[in-house]
Design a protein around this motif. Sequence first.
Motif, PDB file in Angstrom:
ATOM      1  N   SER A  23       0.874  -1.184   0.000  1.00 19.33           N
ATOM      2  CA  SER A  23       0.000   0.000   0.000  1.00 19.33           C
ATOM      3  C   SER A  23       0.900   1.219   0.000  1.00 19.33           C
ATOM      4  O   SER A  23       2.101   1.111   0.257  1.00 19.33           O
ATOM      5  CB  SER A  23      -0.907   0.011   1.244  1.00 19.33           C
ATOM      6  OG  SER A  23      -0.125   0.095   2.437  1.00 19.33           O
ATOM      7  N   TYR A  24       0.326   2.362  -0.305  1.00 17.03           N
ATOM      8  CA  TYR A  24       1.117   3.599  -0.219  1.00 17.03           C
ATOM      9  C   TYR A  24       0.231   4.670   0.412  1.00 17.03           C
ATOM     10  O   TYR A  24      -0.613   5.282  -0.237  1.00 17.03           O
ATOM     11  CB  TYR A  24       1.602   4.061  -1.591  1.00 17.03           C
ATOM     12  CG  TYR A  24       2.944   4.768  -1.535  1.00 17.03           C
ATOM     13  CD1 TYR A  24       3.109   5.952  -0.812  1.00 17.03           C
ATOM     14  CD2 TYR A  24       4.059   4.261  -2.192  1.00 17.03           C
ATOM     15  CE1 TYR A  24       4.327   6.587  -0.738  1.00 17.03           C
ATOM     16  CE2 TYR A  24       5.297   4.889  -2.132  1.00 17.03           C
ATOM     17  CZ  TYR A  24       5.428   6.055  -1.411  1.00 17.03           C
ATOM     18  OH  TYR A  24       6.648   6.675  -1.344  1.00 17.03           O
ATOM     19  N   THR A  25       0.427   4.852   1.734  1.00 20.71           N
ATOM     20  CA  THR A  25      -0.291   5.891   2.473  1.00 20.71           C
ATOM     21  C   THR A  25       0.664   6.893   3.106  1.00 20.71           C
ATOM     22  O   THR A  25       0.216   7.903   3.652  1.00 20.71           O
ATOM     23  CB  THR A  25      -1.159   5.269   3.581  1.00 20.71           C
ATOM     24  OG1 THR A  25      -0.317   4.575   4.511  1.00 20.71           O
ATOM     25  CG2 THR A  25      -2.180   4.303   3.002  1.00 20.71           C
ATOM     26  N   CYS A  26       1.966   6.621   3.058  1.00 25.16           N
ATOM     27  CA  CYS A  26       2.953   7.565   3.594  1.00 25.16           C
ATOM     28  C   CYS A  26       2.934   8.841   2.749  1.00 25.16           C
ATOM     29  O   CYS A  26       3.028   8.783   1.520  1.00 25.16           O
ATOM     30  CB  CYS A  26       4.350   6.958   3.587  1.00 25.16           C
ATOM     31  SG  CYS A  26       4.603   5.718   4.870  1.00 25.16           S
ATOM     32  N   VAL A  27       2.832   9.977   3.411  1.00 24.33           N
ATOM     33  CA  VAL A  27       2.730  11.244   2.682  1.00 24.33           C
ATOM     34  C   VAL A  27       4.093  11.753   2.236  1.00 24.33           C
ATOM     35  O   VAL A  27       4.178  12.679   1.421  1.00 24.33           O
ATOM     36  CB  VAL A  27       2.014  12.315   3.539  1.00 24.33           C
ATOM     37  CG1 VAL A  27       0.589  11.894   3.844  1.00 24.33           C
ATOM     38  CG2 VAL A  27       2.772  12.594   4.831  1.00 24.33           C
ATOM     39  N   LEU A  84      -2.987  10.334   2.318  1.00 18.23           N
ATOM     40  CA  LEU A  84      -3.076   9.993   0.900  1.00 18.23           C
ATOM     41  C   LEU A  84      -3.248   8.486   0.774  1.00 18.23           C
ATOM     42  O   LEU A  84      -2.984   7.726   1.716  1.00 18.23           O
ATOM     43  CB  LEU A  84      -1.877  10.509   0.103  1.00 18.23           C
ATOM     44  CG  LEU A  84      -0.458  10.030   0.407  1.00 18.23           C
ATOM     45  CD1 LEU A  84      -0.184   8.642  -0.148  1.00 18.23           C
ATOM     46  CD2 LEU A  84       0.556  11.010  -0.177  1.00 18.23           C
ATOM     47  N   CYS A  85      -3.702   8.069  -0.379  1.00 20.45           N
ATOM     48  CA  CYS A  85      -3.943   6.643  -0.608  1.00 20.45           C
ATOM     49  C   CYS A  85      -3.741   6.329  -2.081  1.00 20.45           C
ATOM     50  O   CYS A  85      -4.349   6.969  -2.943  1.00 20.45           O
ATOM     51  CB  CYS A  85      -5.361   6.271  -0.170  1.00 20.45           C
ATOM     52  SG  CYS A  85      -5.753   4.522  -0.379  1.00 20.45           S
ATOM     53  N   ARG A  86      -2.898   5.358  -2.357  1.00 22.40           N
ATOM     54  CA  ARG A  86      -2.692   4.891  -3.729  1.00 22.40           C
ATOM     55  C   ARG A  86      -3.775   3.867  -4.072  1.00 22.40           C
ATOM     56  O   ARG A  86      -4.184   3.068  -3.227  1.00 22.40           O
ATOM     57  CB  ARG A  86      -1.315   4.234  -3.836  1.00 22.40           C
ATOM     58  CG  ARG A  86      -0.933   3.778  -5.239  1.00 22.40           C
ATOM     59  CD  ARG A  86       0.323   2.945  -5.196  1.00 22.40           C
ATOM     60  NE  ARG A  86       0.108   1.663  -4.517  1.00 22.40           N
ATOM     61  CZ  ARG A  86       1.073   0.824  -4.164  1.00 22.40           C
ATOM     62  NH1 ARG A  86       2.343   1.152  -4.391  1.00 22.40           N
ATOM     63  NH2 ARG A  86       0.803  -0.322  -3.565  1.00 22.40           N
ATOM     64  N   VAL A 141      -8.570   9.612   3.273  1.00 22.27           N
ATOM     65  CA  VAL A 141      -9.104   9.134   1.992  1.00 22.27           C
ATOM     66  C   VAL A 141      -8.745   7.662   1.848  1.00 22.27           C
ATOM     67  O   VAL A 141      -7.715   7.210   2.366  1.00 22.27           O
ATOM     68  CB  VAL A 141      -8.548   9.923   0.783  1.00 22.27           C
ATOM     69  CG1 VAL A 141      -9.157  11.300   0.681  1.00 22.27           C
ATOM     70  CG2 VAL A 141      -7.022  10.015   0.844  1.00 22.27           C
ATOM     71  N   CYS A 142      -9.583   6.908   1.133  1.00 20.41           N
ATOM     72  CA  CYS A 142      -9.323   5.490   0.953  1.00 20.41           C
ATOM     73  C   CYS A 142     -10.116   4.958  -0.239  1.00 20.41           C
ATOM     74  O   CYS A 142     -11.297   5.287  -0.403  1.00 20.41           O
ATOM     75  CB  CYS A 142      -9.724   4.725   2.221  1.00 20.41           C
ATOM     76  SG  CYS A 142      -8.913   3.132   2.394  1.00 20.41           S
ATOM     77  N   PHE A 143      -9.478   4.156  -1.075  1.00 24.12           N
ATOM     78  CA  PHE A 143     -10.154   3.515  -2.199  1.00 24.12           C
ATOM     79  C   PHE A 143     -10.826   2.228  -1.731  1.00 24.12           C
ATOM     80  O   PHE A 143     -10.313   1.534  -0.842  1.00 24.12           O
ATOM     81  CB  PHE A 143      -9.150   3.178  -3.308  1.00 24.12           C
ATOM     82  CG  PHE A 143      -8.697   4.367  -4.108  1.00 24.12           C
ATOM     83  CD1 PHE A 143      -9.441   4.822  -5.187  1.00 24.12           C
ATOM     84  CD2 PHE A 143      -7.518   5.020  -3.790  1.00 24.12           C
ATOM     85  CE1 PHE A 143      -9.021   5.914  -5.935  1.00 24.12           C
ATOM     86  CE2 PHE A 143      -7.080   6.116  -4.526  1.00 24.12           C
ATOM     87  CZ  PHE A 143      -7.842   6.565  -5.604  1.00 24.12           C
ATOM     88  N   THR A 144     -11.950   1.898  -2.366  1.00 25.51           N
ATOM     89  CA  THR A 144     -12.567   0.597  -2.117  1.00 25.51           C
ATOM     90  C   THR A 144     -11.720  -0.497  -2.766  1.00 25.51           C
ATOM     91  O   THR A 144     -10.818  -0.210  -3.565  1.00 25.51           O
ATOM     92  CB  THR A 144     -13.996   0.555  -2.681  1.00 25.51           C
ATOM     93  OG1 THR A 144     -13.957   0.875  -4.087  1.00 25.51           O
ATOM     94  CG2 THR A 144     -14.892   1.562  -1.963  1.00 25.51           C
ATOM     95  N   HIS A 145     -12.023  -1.753  -2.436  1.00 26.85           N
ATOM     96  CA  HIS A 145     -11.158  -2.864  -2.853  1.00 26.85           C
ATOM     97  C   HIS A 145     -11.021  -2.969  -4.374  1.00 26.85           C
ATOM     98  O   HIS A 145      -9.987  -3.399  -4.874  1.00 26.85           O
ATOM     99  CB  HIS A 145     -11.695  -4.179  -2.276  1.00 26.85           C
ATOM    100  CG  HIS A 145     -12.988  -4.612  -2.901  1.00 26.85           C
ATOM    101  ND1 HIS A 145     -13.048  -5.537  -3.914  1.00 26.85           N
ATOM    102  CD2 HIS A 145     -14.277  -4.240  -2.669  1.00 26.85           C
ATOM    103  CE1 HIS A 145     -14.309  -5.731  -4.264  1.00 26.85           C
ATOM    104  NE2 HIS A 145     -15.076  -4.961  -3.526  1.00 26.85           N
TER     105      HIS A 145
END
Length: 787
Positions: free
Chosen positions: A663-667, A688-690, A733-737
């Motif tokens: 995952s990539y949540t590190c800003v 942030l969310c990739r 923020v977060c994307f669904t699966h």
Amino acid sequence: LTGFSQFCTINVSADSSAEFPDRVSLMEVRLQAQEDEITLLKSSLADALRRIRLHDQLLPILKQQLIAVQPPLSTLSVLRPKPRPHKLEHASGSRKSSAKITNNIRLLFKIKHSVLTPSIKMFIRGRPITMYIPSNIQNYEDLKMEPPSERLELDWVYGYRGRDCRANLYFLPSGEAVYFIACVVVLYHINNRTQRHYRKHTDCVRCLTLHPDKVRVASGQTAGVDKDGKPLQPCVHIWDSTTLVTLQQIGLGTFQRGVASVAFSVADSGAFLCVIDDSNEHMLSVWDCNKGTKHAEVKSTNEAVFAVDFNPSDSTNIITCGKSHVYFWTLNTGQFTKKQGIFGKYKKPKFIQCFVFSLTGDVLTGDSEGNILTWGKSAADVKTLGKGAKETFQIMRQTRAHEGSVFTLCTLQGGGLLSGGGKDRKIIRWSADLAPERECEIPEKYGAVRTIADVDGEELLVGTTRNAVLRGTFSDGFVAIVQGHVDEMWGLATHPSQNIFLTCGHDRQVCLWNTEEHKLDWCITLEYGLCAGFCPNGSVVSVGLSTGRWMVLDLLTREVVSESTDGNEQLSVMRYSPDGSFLAVGSHDNFIYIYNVTESGRRYTRFGKCNGHSSFITHLDWSKDGKYIMSNSGDYEILYWDIAAGCKLLRNRYESKDREWASYTCVLGFHVMGVWLEGSDGTDINALCRSHSERVVAVADDFCKVHLFQYPCPKPKAPSHKYDGHGSHVTNVCFTHSDSHLLSMGGKDTCILQWRVMGGGSGDSRERLGSVSASSTSTNSPEPATS
């Protein structure tokens, strides 16, 4: 003289005591600044030590490279008087030749630096952050940044603002309930369960009213500030609820702080709009709806004003109410005259919360004492006040209605009345002569009655103080059709395989939502929840609390299957490894706690602790192989950890440049460096969310915006698509699966926005990153069109 001396002494003492709080405040500010400086110095020292260790490791390699790239003696003789290129000294020669040597040495060092450890520096609040360039980028300077082909479209709005707003729920002939939260006015079809959205406001909507034609709507907003701290001017929008087209913008540059209350005139078919603003004097103004021009204006009162409305039979008569007052206004040739309601023998309540007009023309008010007061005109009291006395507005009748405040009154077509109570949470139906006919009590979990909207004489819509909208009747009771959080939110996590997500916040509620059915599946009460993460198997979810405690909940039973405590400070990250065998817990005590996970996410044993950050943990991510962690901290550090080797800090960060992350949540990181605006202070980006496809990255900022960038975006000033809707800092923020939707969460606005991800194509992020022949850089995308 003695008296004068004493007088001076007293004045000096008074001045000193008056200045004392200011001095204390100034000292507190200086102390905080010094603490911040110490924190930065500590982190800079830690960074310097890491650099020294790295330099010691690279020195032998550097010497070998220097020998390998020695230029021929003929070239060196031009640069140096002595033919000894491996020496830096210069025994003789002019100042100019010495400078030339220095320049060449610097150039050589830069070349060697790019060969050995290609990197770039990013500065936040003056602190340099080194980003190492991955091996698959051959020429960083030639990389082209473009906005992503994907775009966002607002799909659903979760929540309702009932906690601190009044008269903000209406029912339209189209079958839609109209209400607001954050910067969005929502039109929700109560039978079809669909939403439309009016999105022309630039800051939080504060008030709402419906035109007599039941089509036009007026909504007023607060002032707010832009990203540069400049105030945004509040205004009122008049718009068509059928087409969502703005018909008129009223009062831009006139109102101060915000718009508190609005109302259309009735007697002249809604030709005028009256407005109360949020200035100290609570200015009352009347506007021509068609022309958008101001007809009249007056200072109303320095006390709080809760409601304003026209007399339905005479548009020259306006009433306002609020703290300890009811004012009756008359408008004549652009001038206001005011008469205050006389309480006489009746106890003066602290607050007049609401009012309506009866069919007979009387004014009915609801107050903080739980009474409904009937007001009427009385003839001039010539005997008491003498000749020239004028008529007054006095209380004709007092009706005991509720225990606690009367928050709302709603008239029915047949002349009946509905009242909503605060403390007793009751809705009471009254006859035209104020005889109680029916009553019911709404469940405690929804809070008090904030406002009532009549659907068809039997069915009602009820807005509550705990941000819910209920639908029902006196006979069948009420069920919630809109629900939301009631305080600041931070925790957000999406399920790894289902269309559900979990939220938590300062209201102590942990909520599970369904993105397909747009509803709340369940809600339980815990402590302040600040972060959450689903186990990859999808059966449990961990929630981090403000006390250092964390719990693991079973999604089906909602039971706590495991709990633990790490430190006594708040937790900021809960992240499972890709295979679910480890759980990383990031804390504000500067540590990352690692747990072994067994029994399908129901058993946790401490594996180790990552110790090395000099400030609190903000974000972390696992590598795809589940062996490493990348983490960020409050003082802008980027550290890497070898978990398999016992939570060991990797001193040489260069070795992690090609590592792939699950995952990539590190800003902070090379792949997301371009999301930072020039001049950012390090706290401007909250999350942030990739996407799972690794094509885009969504960003939550401090300026109420959601951004969508291409992933990766390693160059400064990367272009993005920008989206409005939130009225507070966006916390997560977060994307669904499946990447079909993005969820964004406001802080103080208590609003969750669900965005549909539109467009996009095929292609791997690594291919885009490695390609240096992309098209030319484009400019930032325009604001999205209104839904």
